[in-house]
Design a protein around this motif. Sequence first.
Motif, PDB file in Angstrom:
ATOM      1  N   ALA A  33      15.817  41.598  26.111  1.00  0.00           N
ATOM      2  CA  ALA A  33      17.019  41.209  26.849  1.00  0.00           C
ATOM      3  C   ALA A  33      18.157  40.831  25.896  1.00  0.00           C
ATOM      4  O   ALA A  33      19.311  41.218  26.121  1.00  0.00           O
ATOM      5  CB  ALA A  33      16.702  40.043  27.780  1.00  0.00           C
ATOM      6  N   LEU A  34      17.854  40.098  24.838  1.00  0.00           N
ATOM      7  CA  LEU A  34      18.902  39.680  23.908  1.00  0.00           C
ATOM      8  C   LEU A  34      19.516  40.867  23.166  1.00  0.00           C
ATOM      9  O   LEU A  34      20.739  40.927  22.984  1.00  0.00           O
ATOM     10  CB  LEU A  34      18.349  38.661  22.916  1.00  0.00           C
ATOM     11  CG  LEU A  34      18.028  37.289  23.506  1.00  0.00           C
ATOM     12  CD1 LEU A  34      17.351  36.408  22.454  1.00  0.00           C
ATOM     13  CD2 LEU A  34      19.262  36.617  24.055  1.00  0.00           C
ATOM     14  N   VAL A  35      18.690  41.815  22.750  1.00  0.00           N
ATOM     15  CA  VAL A  35      19.220  43.000  22.071  1.00  0.00           C
ATOM     16  C   VAL A  35      20.098  43.802  23.018  1.00  0.00           C
ATOM     17  O   VAL A  35      21.185  44.250  22.663  1.00  0.00           O
ATOM     18  CB  VAL A  35      18.062  43.863  21.511  1.00  0.00           C
ATOM     19  CG1 VAL A  35      18.550  45.230  21.091  1.00  0.00           C
ATOM     20  CG2 VAL A  35      17.410  43.152  20.340  1.00  0.00           C
ATOM     21  N   SER A  36      19.643  43.968  24.250  1.00  0.00           N
ATOM     22  CA  SER A  36      20.415  44.751  25.224  1.00  0.00           C
ATOM     23  C   SER A  36      21.730  44.069  25.587  1.00  0.00           C
ATOM     24  O   SER A  36      22.765  44.729  25.686  1.00  0.00           O
ATOM     25  CB  SER A  36      19.586  44.985  26.485  1.00  0.00           C
ATOM     26  OG  SER A  36      18.458  45.758  26.168  1.00  0.00           O
ATOM     27  N   ALA A  39      24.166  44.389  22.630  1.00  0.00           N
ATOM     28  CA  ALA A  39      24.749  45.730  22.584  1.00  0.00           C
ATOM     29  C   ALA A  39      25.760  45.914  23.711  1.00  0.00           C
ATOM     30  O   ALA A  39      26.817  46.523  23.522  1.00  0.00           O
ATOM     31  CB  ALA A  39      23.649  46.784  22.676  1.00  0.00           C
ATOM     32  N   TRP A  40      25.451  45.373  24.884  1.00  0.00           N
ATOM     33  CA  TRP A  40      26.356  45.495  26.025  1.00  0.00           C
ATOM     34  C   TRP A  40      27.673  44.765  25.755  1.00  0.00           C
ATOM     35  O   TRP A  40      28.745  45.231  26.134  1.00  0.00           O
ATOM     36  CB  TRP A  40      25.688  44.951  27.280  1.00  0.00           C
ATOM     37  CG  TRP A  40      26.549  45.053  28.484  1.00  0.00           C
ATOM     38  CD1 TRP A  40      26.784  46.156  29.250  1.00  0.00           C
ATOM     39  CD2 TRP A  40      27.309  43.996  29.076  1.00  0.00           C
ATOM     40  NE1 TRP A  40      27.633  45.859  30.277  1.00  0.00           N
ATOM     41  CE2 TRP A  40      27.973  44.533  30.195  1.00  0.00           C
ATOM     42  CE3 TRP A  40      27.482  42.654  28.770  1.00  0.00           C
ATOM     43  CZ2 TRP A  40      28.805  43.761  30.996  1.00  0.00           C
ATOM     44  CZ3 TRP A  40      28.305  41.899  29.570  1.00  0.00           C
ATOM     45  CH2 TRP A  40      28.954  42.459  30.670  1.00  0.00           C
ATOM     46  N   LEU A  41      27.589  43.618  25.079  1.00  0.00           N
ATOM     47  CA  LEU A  41      28.811  42.874  24.756  1.00  0.00           C
ATOM     48  C   LEU A  41      29.686  43.654  23.780  1.00  0.00           C
ATOM     49  O   LEU A  41      30.915  43.567  23.839  1.00  0.00           O
ATOM     50  CB  LEU A  41      28.462  41.505  24.175  1.00  0.00           C
ATOM     51  CG  LEU A  41      27.900  40.496  25.173  1.00  0.00           C
ATOM     52  CD1 LEU A  41      27.434  39.249  24.440  1.00  0.00           C
ATOM     53  CD2 LEU A  41      28.927  40.140  26.229  1.00  0.00           C
ATOM     54  N   ALA A  42      29.057  44.406  22.877  1.00  0.00           N
ATOM     55  CA  ALA A  42      29.830  45.201  21.931  1.00  0.00           C
ATOM     56  C   ALA A  42      30.484  46.396  22.623  1.00  0.00           C
ATOM     57  O   ALA A  42      31.635  46.713  22.372  1.00  0.00           O
ATOM     58  CB  ALA A  42      28.927  45.681  20.798  1.00  0.00           C
ATOM     59  N   TRP A  43      29.744  47.048  23.498  1.00  0.00           N
ATOM     60  CA  TRP A  43      30.236  48.225  24.223  1.00  0.00           C
ATOM     61  C   TRP A  43      29.336  48.402  25.439  1.00  0.00           C
ATOM     62  O   TRP A  43      28.138  48.670  25.293  1.00  0.00           O
ATOM     63  CB  TRP A  43      30.176  49.443  23.295  1.00  0.00           C
ATOM     64  CG  TRP A  43      30.736  50.704  23.856  1.00  0.00           C
ATOM     65  CD1 TRP A  43      31.964  50.886  24.407  1.00  0.00           C
ATOM     66  CD2 TRP A  43      30.091  51.973  23.919  1.00  0.00           C
ATOM     67  NE1 TRP A  43      32.119  52.189  24.806  1.00  0.00           N
ATOM     68  CE2 TRP A  43      30.980  52.875  24.507  1.00  0.00           C
ATOM     69  CE3 TRP A  43      28.831  52.424  23.525  1.00  0.00           C
ATOM     70  CZ2 TRP A  43      30.650  54.204  24.720  1.00  0.00           C
ATOM     71  CZ3 TRP A  43      28.519  53.743  23.733  1.00  0.00           C
ATOM     72  CH2 TRP A  43      29.433  54.620  24.329  1.00  0.00           C
ATOM     73  N   PRO A  44      29.853  48.212  26.649  1.00  0.00           N
ATOM     74  CA  PRO A  44      28.991  48.175  27.833  1.00  0.00           C
ATOM     75  C   PRO A  44      27.986  49.324  27.973  1.00  0.00           C
ATOM     76  O   PRO A  44      26.815  49.062  28.269  1.00  0.00           O
ATOM     77  CB  PRO A  44      29.979  48.134  28.993  1.00  0.00           C
ATOM     78  CG  PRO A  44      31.152  47.397  28.424  1.00  0.00           C
ATOM     79  CD  PRO A  44      31.237  47.873  26.987  1.00  0.00           C
ATOM     80  N   PRO A  45      28.326  50.582  27.741  1.00  0.00           N
ATOM     81  CA  PRO A  45      27.282  51.609  27.864  1.00  0.00           C
ATOM     82  C   PRO A  45      26.154  51.457  26.840  1.00  0.00           C
ATOM     83  O   PRO A  45      25.031  51.874  27.080  1.00  0.00           O
ATOM     84  CB  PRO A  45      28.030  52.920  27.646  1.00  0.00           C
ATOM     85  CG  PRO A  45      29.438  52.623  28.020  1.00  0.00           C
ATOM     86  CD  PRO A  45      29.651  51.190  27.608  1.00  0.00           C
ATOM     87  N   GLY A  47      24.594  48.801  26.006  1.00  0.00           N
ATOM     88  CA  GLY A  47      23.544  47.927  26.531  1.00  0.00           C
ATOM     89  C   GLY A  47      22.526  48.697  27.345  1.00  0.00           C
ATOM     90  O   GLY A  47      21.314  48.502  27.209  1.00  0.00           O
ATOM     91  N   PHE A  48      23.004  49.611  28.176  1.00  0.00           N
ATOM     92  CA  PHE A  48      22.093  50.414  28.993  1.00  0.00           C
ATOM     93  C   PHE A  48      21.318  51.410  28.130  1.00  0.00           C
ATOM     94  O   PHE A  48      20.133  51.638  28.352  1.00  0.00           O
ATOM     95  CB  PHE A  48      22.868  51.138  30.089  1.00  0.00           C
ATOM     96  CG  PHE A  48      23.520  50.197  31.048  1.00  0.00           C
ATOM     97  CD1 PHE A  48      22.762  49.445  31.925  1.00  0.00           C
ATOM     98  CD2 PHE A  48      24.892  50.033  31.065  1.00  0.00           C
ATOM     99  CE1 PHE A  48      23.347  48.553  32.808  1.00  0.00           C
ATOM    100  CE2 PHE A  48      25.492  49.161  31.939  1.00  0.00           C
ATOM    101  CZ  PHE A  48      24.721  48.418  32.815  1.00  0.00           C
ATOM    102  N   LEU A  49      22.000  51.986  27.134  1.00  0.00           N
ATOM    103  CA  LEU A  49      21.312  52.911  26.229  1.00  0.00           C
ATOM    104  C   LEU A  49      20.234  52.185  25.428  1.00  0.00           C
ATOM    105  O   LEU A  49      19.127  52.691  25.240  1.00  0.00           O
ATOM    106  CB  LEU A  49      22.314  53.564  25.286  1.00  0.00           C
ATOM    107  CG  LEU A  49      23.324  54.511  25.936  1.00  0.00           C
ATOM    108  CD1 LEU A  49      24.397  54.899  24.935  1.00  0.00           C
ATOM    109  CD2 LEU A  49      22.623  55.739  26.469  1.00  0.00           C
ATOM    110  N   THR A  50      20.550  51.000  24.951  1.00  0.00           N
ATOM    111  CA  THR A  50      19.581  50.217  24.190  1.00  0.00           C
ATOM    112  C   THR A  50      18.393  49.824  25.060  1.00  0.00           C
ATOM    113  O   THR A  50      17.242  49.934  24.633  1.00  0.00           O
ATOM    114  CB  THR A  50      20.250  48.948  23.631  1.00  0.00           C
ATOM    115  OG1 THR A  50      21.385  49.328  22.873  1.00  0.00           O
ATOM    116  CG2 THR A  50      19.303  48.154  22.766  1.00  0.00           C
ATOM    117  N   ALA A  51      18.667  49.380  26.278  1.00  0.00           N
ATOM    118  CA  ALA A  51      17.583  48.995  27.176  1.00  0.00           C
ATOM    119  C   ALA A  51      16.672  50.186  27.459  1.00  0.00           C
ATOM    120  O   ALA A  51      15.448  50.070  27.416  1.00  0.00           O
ATOM    121  CB  ALA A  51      18.154  48.434  28.478  1.00  0.00           C
TER     122      ALA A  51
END
Length: 71
Positions: A33-36, A39-45, A47-51
């Motif tokens: 959750a923290l990694v996602s 990543a989402w805070l840096a660039w919203p898409p 976060g979903f790609l990382t998850a």
Amino acid sequence: MPGKEPLAVRLAAPLGAAVGAVWRAFPVLLGWALVSVGAWLAWPPAGFLTAGGLVLADQAVDRLTTRRRPG
């Protein structure tokens, strides 16, 4: 007599197993959750790609470890 135990006694083992599984998985879930979220805070898409990537990696590791287990 079986089946005459109180509901709490019958549910104790399954509930304990579920709580134990979540407790053992908690550090992994928190890291995921923290990694996602980071990543989402840096660039919203991202976060979903990382998850999605982390879920795929988890599935791959699970399948590899299952194949290596004897029996």
